[in-house]
Design a protein around this motif. Sequence first.
Motif, short mmCIF file in Angstrom:
data_model
loop_
_atom_site.label_atom_id
_atom_site.label_comp_id
_atom_site.label_asym_id
_atom_site.label_seq_id
_atom_site.Cartn_x
_atom_site.Cartn_y
_atom_site.Cartn_z
N ARG A 66 -2.38 -7.09 -4.19
CA ARG A 66 -1.62 -5.92 -4.42
C ARG A 66 -0.11 -6.07 -4.30
O ARG A 66 0.64 -5.70 -4.92
CB ARG A 66 -2.04 -4.94 -3.07
N MET A 93 0.63 -1.18 0.03
CA MET A 93 -0.06 0.05 -0.07
C MET A 93 0.74 1.29 -0.02
O MET A 93 0.37 2.45 -0.55
CB MET A 93 -1.01 0.14 1.32
N PRO A 114 -2.61 5.19 -4.96
CA PRO A 114 -3.96 4.73 -4.75
C PRO A 114 -4.76 5.32 -5.73
O PRO A 114 -5.96 5.05 -5.86
CB PRO A 114 -4.19 5.57 -3.38
N CYS A 121 -7.18 -0.17 -3.77
CA CYS A 121 -8.15 -0.37 -2.76
C CYS A 121 -9.29 -1.40 -3.12
O CYS A 121 -9.79 -1.92 -2.18
CB CYS A 121 -8.99 0.88 -2.39
#
Length: 613
Positions: free
Chosen positions: A161, A100, A105, A154
């Motif tokens: 991911r 992340m 994002p 997300c």
Amino acid sequence: MAKLLEVNHLSITIGTAKGEVQAVRDVSFSLSAGETLAIVGESGCGKSVMCKGIARLLPPSARIRSGSISIKGEEITQYGEKDMRRLRGKRFSMIFQDPMTSLNPTMTIGTQIGEAVKVQEPWISRGELEERVIELMELVGIENPRERRRMYPCHLSGGMRQRSVIAIALAGNPELLIGDEPTTALDVRIQAQILELFREIQKKRNTGLILVTHDMGVVARAADRVAVMYAGKIVETGTVEEIFYDPRHPYTQGLLQSLPWFSRGKDTLYAIPGMPPTLIDPPKGDAFACRNVQALQIDYEEEPPMFPVTDTHFAATWLLDKRAPKIPAVFSGEEGGKRKKIQGDILLNVEHLTCFFPLTKKTLVRAVEDVSFQIRKGEIFGLVGESGCGKSTLARCIMNICKPQGGKITMNGVDVWDPKSYARNRKMLQRERQLIFQDSDSSLNPHMKVWDIITEPMKIQGMTSPRGSLRAEAAFQMHYVGLDPAYLEQYPTELSGGQRQRVAIARALVTEPELLVADEPLASLDVSIQAQIVNLFRHLQQEHGFSFLFIAHDLTMVAFLCDRVGVMHQGRLVEVASTEELFSNPRHPYTKALLAAAAVPDPRQGTARRKNQ
């Protein structure tokens, strides 16, 4: 065999308000083309800092104090950012632990992978770029790549991911791959695929791989050589067989003893006593001496050199000195009998739960579909399955984070999704249920100090501490999860990934919940701290009657800890059985495939599996 990478006497320091942290201390090693070097050690021992130093991706507060780094004979220690950009992606590439913080994002996955391809191949056409992106996504095991390339980070599970990050790293066909916990978020089947993918890339391109990991099963399966780090130094190095079958440094022996694989038939895991030293002022002599029950007087006075065991095996311990007394290896753990069957009342009841997410007007992702199970008081219920199968969504439904479209969840007879029941019992439910997230980095407030984070649930509930103050309670909980209370005044960004996860666990335990939903709570912890946490979970179960929903990829840990296990596949619960029955006699084909893919900490088994693939 040509030396692809040579690191000589590398020392890296990090400036802090309290002084300079000597994160990497006089480290030397080399890597040949086509070779895999695994680097293992506890959180905060300097593994990630060393790798970032090699890639020249250190934060402004860190600097290379001394030493040299050469890639294919090219000295890069003094290179500026412009020169390093020329090397990154093509000469070497790095896969980070937390996807992340690596992914943007605001950009789709396909765009980010395509961006990495275009940096290396600026002349590529739009059509070729699209096909190359799909090829890379398929390579790392992302299903339906044509649809998922349009998704944002997300929308993907933690494992997906991470696979996207690996695809980005492979975009430039690098000669050297540096993987900082690259398989941490992956289930055992995809983990096996990724490790095999690394091996295929090495065969085709003679790529070198530095694999930073705390998963000794991955080490046994993938590594050619192993370097063990402690307190910023490499304390033992050797071939994977030498490290597993003939460990000489007491720290290496402790790491292996901490594994559930070597603790079968015992009630507790061996945990290395004490905690690593702070590296602002490293101790004199051997840094491991204060935790070593075999320590000699000289360990406290003089740092040991690297003693040769064989031509390929070296260890920095005075126990190998000719003058040292012969001390037998120490093993710990209590012998246990057969696991008792839990007969308590039902605490959590999940009935026909269904939860889906719309992707487009015509497409739905059925994350959880018609799932039913129960957890009894005092029971540890394990939930396993590959990334994206719905485990985390199920946990979030139980915790009132994701609203299901169908089914019912009751805790102590209270319907957690009925508005009237929840309103009446909100305070009780908030106190008696706690969740440990998989991603500790995004679950901790970066603007709060550690002691504030840990005691925040008590403040919300209006609870007082039996230890006199909230700060004293935070210090107690930190010690309980194996974290030095000296970190009380620090912020999450000042901690390693494993240390942040321990803070998250301490926060979850502070209200003494009746049900702890643990979503991959051990994923970012090294094996010795994993042992401490698992022993803590077992203690809480036995002494306080707490119940756990334990979601994990590590099947050996699930087998050691859990009373019953449920296996999820594509949103459905395909098999539920007692731990002994499920691992000895799996019935569902998917369960059999999952157990067959699990990496075990035995190099001979790992080699045999690779030959049979």
